[in-house]
Structures are given as structure tokens and as C-alpha cells.
Design a protein around this motif. Structure first.
Motif, PDB file in Angstrom:
ATOM      1  N   LEU A 103      -4.538   1.370  -8.782  1.00 22.62           N
ATOM      2  CA  LEU A 103      -3.636   0.539  -9.591  1.00 22.62           C
ATOM      3  C   LEU A 103      -2.258   0.468  -8.953  1.00 22.62           C
ATOM      4  CD1 LEU A 103      -4.070   1.319 -13.388  1.00 22.62           C
ATOM      5  CD2 LEU A 103      -4.460  -0.822 -12.186  1.00 22.62           C
ATOM      6  N   ALA A 104      -1.758   1.647  -8.526  1.00 21.48           N
ATOM      7  CA  ALA A 104      -0.420   1.691  -7.942  1.00 21.48           C
ATOM      8  C   ALA A 104      -0.367   0.867  -6.666  1.00 21.48           C
ATOM      9  CB  ALA A 104       0.000   3.133  -7.663  1.00 21.48           C
ATOM     10  N   MET A 105      -1.440   0.914  -5.879  1.00 20.07           N
ATOM     11  CA  MET A 105      -1.455   0.153  -4.632  1.00 20.07           C
ATOM     12  C   MET A 105      -1.489  -1.339  -4.922  1.00 20.07           C
ATOM     13  SD  MET A 105      -4.007   2.482  -2.353  1.00 20.07           S
ATOM     14  CE  MET A 105      -4.026   1.472  -0.888  1.00 20.07           C
ATOM     15  N   GLU A 106      -2.290  -1.720  -5.914  1.00 27.21           N
ATOM     16  CA  GLU A 106      -2.348  -3.134  -6.279  1.00 27.21           C
ATOM     17  C   GLU A 106      -1.007  -3.621  -6.793  1.00 27.21           C
ATOM     18  OE1 GLU A 106      -5.310  -5.364  -8.536  1.00 27.21           O
ATOM     19  OE2 GLU A 106      -6.540  -3.589  -8.266  1.00 27.21           O
ATOM     20  N   ALA A 107      -0.349  -2.762  -7.609  1.00 28.33           N
ATOM     21  CA  ALA A 107       0.945  -3.145  -8.158  1.00 28.33           C
ATOM     22  C   ALA A 107       1.962  -3.351  -7.050  1.00 28.33           C
ATOM     23  CB  ALA A 107       1.438  -2.086  -9.134  1.00 28.33           C
ATOM     24  N   ARG A 108       1.739  -2.691  -5.900  1.00 26.96           N
ATOM     25  CA  ARG A 108       2.669  -2.880  -4.788  1.00 26.96           C
ATOM     26  C   ARG A 108       2.107  -3.898  -3.794  1.00 26.96           C
ATOM     27  NH1 ARG A 108       4.210   3.178  -3.352  1.00 26.96           N
ATOM     28  NH2 ARG A 108       5.591   2.343  -1.768  1.00 26.96           N
ATOM     29  N   CYS A 109       1.319  -4.815  -4.328  1.00 26.55           N
ATOM     30  CA  CYS A 109       0.864  -5.983  -3.560  1.00 26.55           C
ATOM     31  C   CYS A 109      -0.093  -5.640  -2.434  1.00 26.55           C
ATOM     32  CB  CYS A 109       2.036  -6.780  -2.979  1.00 26.55           C
ATOM     33  SG  CYS A 109       2.978  -7.624  -4.225  1.00 26.55           S
ATOM     34  N   TYR A 110      -0.799  -4.539  -2.502  1.00 24.98           N
ATOM     35  CA  TYR A 110      -1.754  -4.240  -1.436  1.00 24.98           C
ATOM     36  C   TYR A 110      -2.952  -5.160  -1.585  1.00 24.98           C
ATOM     37  CZ  TYR A 110      -5.043  -1.866   1.572  1.00 24.98           C
ATOM     38  OH  TYR A 110      -5.942  -1.593   2.564  1.00 24.98           O
ATOM     39  N   HIS A 111      -3.295  -5.873  -0.521  1.00 29.81           N
ATOM     40  CA  HIS A 111      -4.481  -6.718  -0.575  1.00 29.81           C
ATOM     41  C   HIS A 111      -5.179  -6.725   0.778  1.00 29.81           C
ATOM     42  CE1 HIS A 111      -0.915  -9.166   0.285  1.00 29.81           C
ATOM     43  NE2 HIS A 111      -1.677  -9.840   1.108  1.00 29.81           N
ATOM     44  N   ARG A 152      -0.486  -8.090   6.910  1.00 33.80           N
ATOM     45  CA  ARG A 152       0.334  -6.898   6.751  1.00 33.80           C
ATOM     46  C   ARG A 152       1.220  -6.724   7.970  1.00 33.80           C
ATOM     47  NH1 ARG A 152      -0.565  -1.226   5.923  1.00 33.80           N
ATOM     48  NH2 ARG A 152       0.716  -0.983   4.089  1.00 33.80           N
TER      49      ARG A 152
END
Lengths: 266, 283
Positions: A220-228, A233
């Protein structure tokens, strides 16, 4: 006891080897390992030894510190030596009871021991002079061509670096659960192997549950920081070859050529 | 338009059995209206299970609404294509500091967000430095997060969000796992970001003391917004707060009890200083 585990231990120092690009070091280590299994004669052995000790000197890692890593392989080393020593057919030098030691056996055992020791020493230079992050970065970039055959290189590298980040956290957690279970009367020490293995269940179940929960939170934290994923990158510390990397590649090439020539002619 | 606008937002957690039949429906958000202006400091208060964390996850589009609309930074959260824009403009900090730090070096963790949105390398370095300075963690940039205290880790997490240069930070119970010192560190850092950088703050918490510095407070219970107003207006309704299972700050409670006992102190006292002044004026 759990705190003694050190994976990817890094020895900080200011040396040429530390400054090399991780890709160069990975490549050199591969070549070095290959060369270990190429030499057949004392001359080849001398060349490999010279190469190894030159690099150890350059890396500024104390030799005693590196030798400590050998403790882990003492048993394997002994077994290899004993098997090679007694089971190689040929002209017997000494024989007693049913055992005999042959000249070939002696030679094989000696070379095998040296190979194993050099293997550990050589590859520990890589981990001692490269931070885990650099190492995963280097792996990611050197393995990038595999992307074409759909190997998820970026994802594997990301998993490795996250695993490295969470090892100390999970170790701490294991310690905590262990103490909590001990306080409730759990017994991890006594009994035979089966009993001990069973005693681990109340330790492993909570550990797994908490690891999954952490994984969920982290995702969740990674997704919230726009990790895709790896596409689009950028990097804070992108890998860049410098002048010394070129020199290193040349030296490694020269070293490999020397080992091959020695195998041919000596 | 406000920075965040929610209208009749509903979120249902649906539990299904093996045959995909609906077993039970839990309505975590039940018609929530929320308005936050840019630069505001808004606190959302609520007891466990009041739906405040679900609301937080909507603001970052980690969850999608069952019905109703939510606009963040002028963009509809139902629109798939603006997902990354929204996540960048409304960053999120979670409860457990350990579970949101990705890298094994502080500065590399702060760089994680900018790396994901494709910021050029030289700019990443500037942003990392700026955001670590803004939370007072610049001297720890090369440390391993494992060696930091809870408050420090949480400040690193905030820096990680700041490095994406969001207009708004949503903090979902950022202090729940911290000791009093760590709690103060984090709240000071958050307050400073709001005042000095004009970052919109949405602080979700169940500690009443933490909402005193907020401009406005929403109180949630059972998925609904049950009260909203300035901290002073909210804290003057001690009985209502108690009915939502929230603890009133001790000073406010003392003032309330004094009023009940007939001492004429004004309503909605928030700090010790205010109470002292009010009492001194009496005698």
C-alpha cells in the motif's frame, strides 16, 4: 544468537575496488570463478594467486577479516579433501588397511581445497566492497537484456532489496515472538529433533502472519508513493562507468588471457 | 473549487462466501461530505472502526468509492487516467513507520517517490535534500532506517512524501505507534510544513490533543461525519464527544467540570495557558 546473522556484509573503506562500478565487479567475479576451474598446473595456480592477492591488497579489507568467512566452509572443505584424497584411483603412494593415497589424489585434493578457498575469498571481495543496494542495482542493470525473454528483472531486483531491508526487522520480530512464547512457557531447547521442530510452530505461525501483514502494508505504501513497476523510473544514483572501470575491464581481460595461455602451454 | 471535495461518499466492504454470494456488507463510509481548502490543516477524529482510515485511503485512491463522488485537486477519483496525478498531489503517511520505508538508506528511501514519477537525477538530489531539511532529518541522510527511533522513522516517511512535492499530505494515525517524544517530533514537523510551506494537512487520529492545532476538525462515528467545526467549537461539546467514545483533553475536561460546578470560565478551552488566564481573570 539470531543477531549474528550477517548477510551481504559490507566493509566500508576508501579503495579503488570500492569505487568500481558494481557491474564491473560482478563481471570480474564471474571471470575469476571461471578461471579457478581452468588452471591445471602450478604456473596457472601462481597466476590466479597473484591476481587474487593483488585485488585483496587493493581492496584495503584486512585479510584476517576475509579469512573469517572461511569458517563456514570448513566442513565442506574437509569432506572434499578426504574424498579426493582417498578415492582417486592411480599409483598408490601410501596404503594402510583398506585406504590408499595416490599421487593423483594428493594433487586433486590440494587443488580442490585451494579452489574452494579461493572461491570464497574471491566472491567475498565482491560482497565486502559493494553495498547490497549497489549489488542489486548492478544485477538489475547487467541482467536487463533478459527482459526481452520476459524475465522480470526489475521486480526481482526490487524484491531483493526489500528482502535485505526487512531481514533485520524480521529477525527482531522473531526474537520478540520467541521471548513472548518463552514467557508463556514454550520450550524451544529440550527434546529430540522432531520435538524441537514441533516447538517451532508457535514461533513460525505468528511470524508468517506478521510478515504477510507487513507485506500488505508495504505494498500500500509503495502504491501510495506512485510505484508502478520499472517503466519510466529514474534513479537517484544511476550506475555510470568511469575511467577506472575501463582499466579494470582491461586488466580482467588480460588476467583471463594469461590463465588460458598458461593452461595451453604450461 | 476546494482542494478536496467529497459528496455523499459511500464505501462498502463486501464479504463473499466461496460461491461469490454476498455474506455481509459493512458500510465503512456512509454518505461522507468533506471539504478541504488548499493550505488548510484539517483533523479527522474518530474512534476505532469509525471509518476514518477508509476515508484516508480514498483520498489517495487506494480504495474506490462504492457510490458518491470525490474530487482531489480538481480531478475525479473515478477517472483511471488521473490516478498517478492524484497520488502525487495528495501524499500519504501510514501508521507503522517500519512498513513504509522501502530502502535501507534514509536518503534512498526519500528518493523512492521521485524515482517512481520519473524526476531527473539532479532534481532528485535537490528534492531529497530539501525534504530531509524540512523535517529536520538531514544529518541522518546516510543512516540505516533500522537504527532510527520511531519518531525519526516517521519523519523520514514524511520526507519521502514531501519529496514528491505534493500539495497535500494525508497522515493516517502517524503517531499511534510512537512514544510521547516521537509524537511531538512528528506533530511539530507536520505543523511546520503546514505553516512554512503551505502544505495542506489532513491528520487522522484518535488522540484529541493532536487536533488542537488544526484549523478545522471533522468527527466521524460509524462511517458518518457527526460533528465539524473549529477545535474550539468541537471541544465545547464535551458530552457529545463522550458519546462518540472520544476522550476530551484533560484541560478542556477540567474547564468543563469547573463550568458545571458553577465557575464561570468560557467554553471550549484548549490549552493550559488559556485556562490559567481565564481563572486569573476571575479573581
Amino acid at each position: 544468537m539470531l543477531r549474528d546473522i550477517t548477510i551481504g556484509q559490507y566493509y566500508p573503506a576508501d579503495s579503488v575496488i570500492h569505487k568500481l562500478d558494481p557491474r564491473t565487479k560482478l563481471m570480474a567475479t564471474m571471470v575469476y570463478i571461471l578461471s579457478l576451474f581452468l588452471f591445471r598446473s602450478l604456473a596457472g595456480f601462481a597466476a590466479v594467486t597473484l591476481g587474487l592477492f593483488l585485488v585483496i591488497l587493493l581492496s584495503k579489507v584486512p585479510f584476517g577479516y576475509m579469512v573469517k568467512g572461511l569458517k563456514a566452509i570448513v566442513v565442506i572443505l574437509l569432506i572434499t579433501v578426504i574424498f579426493n584424497l582417498f578415492l582417486t584411483p592411480g599409483e598408490p603412494l601410501i596404503s594402510f588397511w583398506k585406504l590408499r593415497i595416490t599421487e593423483e589424489g594428493l594433487k586433486n585434493a590440494g587443488f580442490m581445497a585451494v579452489r574452494l578457498i579461493y572461491l570464497i575469498l574471491g566472491s567475498s571481495i565482491l560482497t565486502l566492497t559493494t553495498t547490497p543496494n549497489q549489488l542489486t542495482d548492478g544485477l538489475e542493470k547487467s541482467l536487463r537484456p533478459l527482459n526481452k525473454i520476459h524475465v522480470p528483472v526489475h521486480e526481482i531486483a526490487m524484491m531483493m532489496s526489500i528482502a535485505l531491508r526487512f531481514i533485520p526487522i524480521l529477525i527482531e520480530e522473531t526474537d520478540k515472538i520467541m521471548k513472548a512464547q518463552l514467557a508463556r512457557g514454550a520450550d524451544f531447547e529440550s527434546g529430540n529433533l522432531v520435538k524441537k521442530a514441533k516447538a517451532m510452530v508457535p514461533l513460525l505461525v505468528p511470524l508468517f502472519i506478521s510478515a504477510f501483514r507487513r507485506a500488505n502494508d508495504l505494498a500500500l505504501a509503495m502504491e501510495a508513493r506512485c510505484y508502478h513497476g520499472g517503466d519510466g523510473r529514474t534513479k537517484m544514483k544511476p550506475l555510470k562507468y568511469k575511467g577506472i572501470d575501463g582499466i579494470a575491464y582491461l586488466l580482467v581481460g588480460g588476467y583471463f588471457a594469461a590463465v588460458i595461455l598458461l593452461r595451453r602451454f604450461l | 473549487m476546494n482542494f478536496i471535495e467529497a459528496r455523499k461518499l459511500v464505501h462498502e466492504y463486501i464479504r463473499r462466501d466461496e460461491d461469490d454470494n454476498v455474506e455481509s456488507i459493512l458500510t465503512a463510509l456512509d454518505g461522507v461530505d468533506l471539504d478541504v481548502k488548499e493550505g488548510e490543516f484539517v483533523a479527522i477524529l474518530g474512534h476505532n472502526g469509525s471509518g476514518k482510515s477508509t476515508l484516508a485511503k480514498h483520498l489517495n485512491v487506494l480504495l474506490k468509492a462504492s457510490s458518491g463522488t470525490l474530487w482531489v485537486n480538481g480531478k475525479d477519483t473515478k477517472d483511471e487516467s488521473s490516478l498517478w496525478d492524484i497520488r502525487q498531489s495528495a501524499g500519504m503517511v501510514f501508521q507503522n513507520p517500519d512498513n513504509q520505508i522501502i530502502a535501507s538508506v534514509v536518503e534512498e528511501d526519500v528518493a523512492f517517490g521521485p524515482e517512481n514519477i520519473g524526476v531527473p537525477t539532479s532534481e532528485i538530489w535537490k528534492r531529497v535534500e530539501r525534504s530531509l531539511k524540512s523535517v529536520g532529518m538531514i544529518q541522518y541522510r546516510e543512516h540505516s532506517p533500522n537504527r532510527l527511533s520511531g519518531g525519526q522513522k516517521q519523519r523520514v516517511a514524511i520526507a519521502g512524501v514531501m519529496a514528491m512535492e505534493p500539495k497535500c499530505i494525508v497522515l493516517d494515525e502517524p503517531t499511534a505507534m510512537l512514544d510521547p517524544n516521537g509524537r511531538r517530533e512528528v506533530l511539530d514537523a507536520v505543523g511546520q510544513l503546514n505553516k512554512e510551506k503551505g502544505v495542506t494537512i489532513i491528520l487522522i487520529t484518535h488522540y484529541m490533543e493532536e487536533v488542537i492545532r488544526a484549523d478545522r476538525v471533522y468527527v466521524m462515528d460509524n462511517g458518518k461525519v457527526v460533528m465539524h467545526g473549529t477545535p474550539r467549537a468541537i471541544f465545547s461539546q464535551v458530552d457529545a464527544l463522550k458519546s462518540y467514545r472520544l476522550d476530551v483533553p484533560q484541560i478542556t475536561l477540567l474547564a468543563y467540570e469547573l463550568r458545571k460546578a458553577g465557575v464561570p470560565v468560557p467554553e471550549g478551552i484548549l490549552t493550559r495557558q488559556e485556562l490559567v488566564e481565564a481563572l486569573c481573570r476571575l479573581f
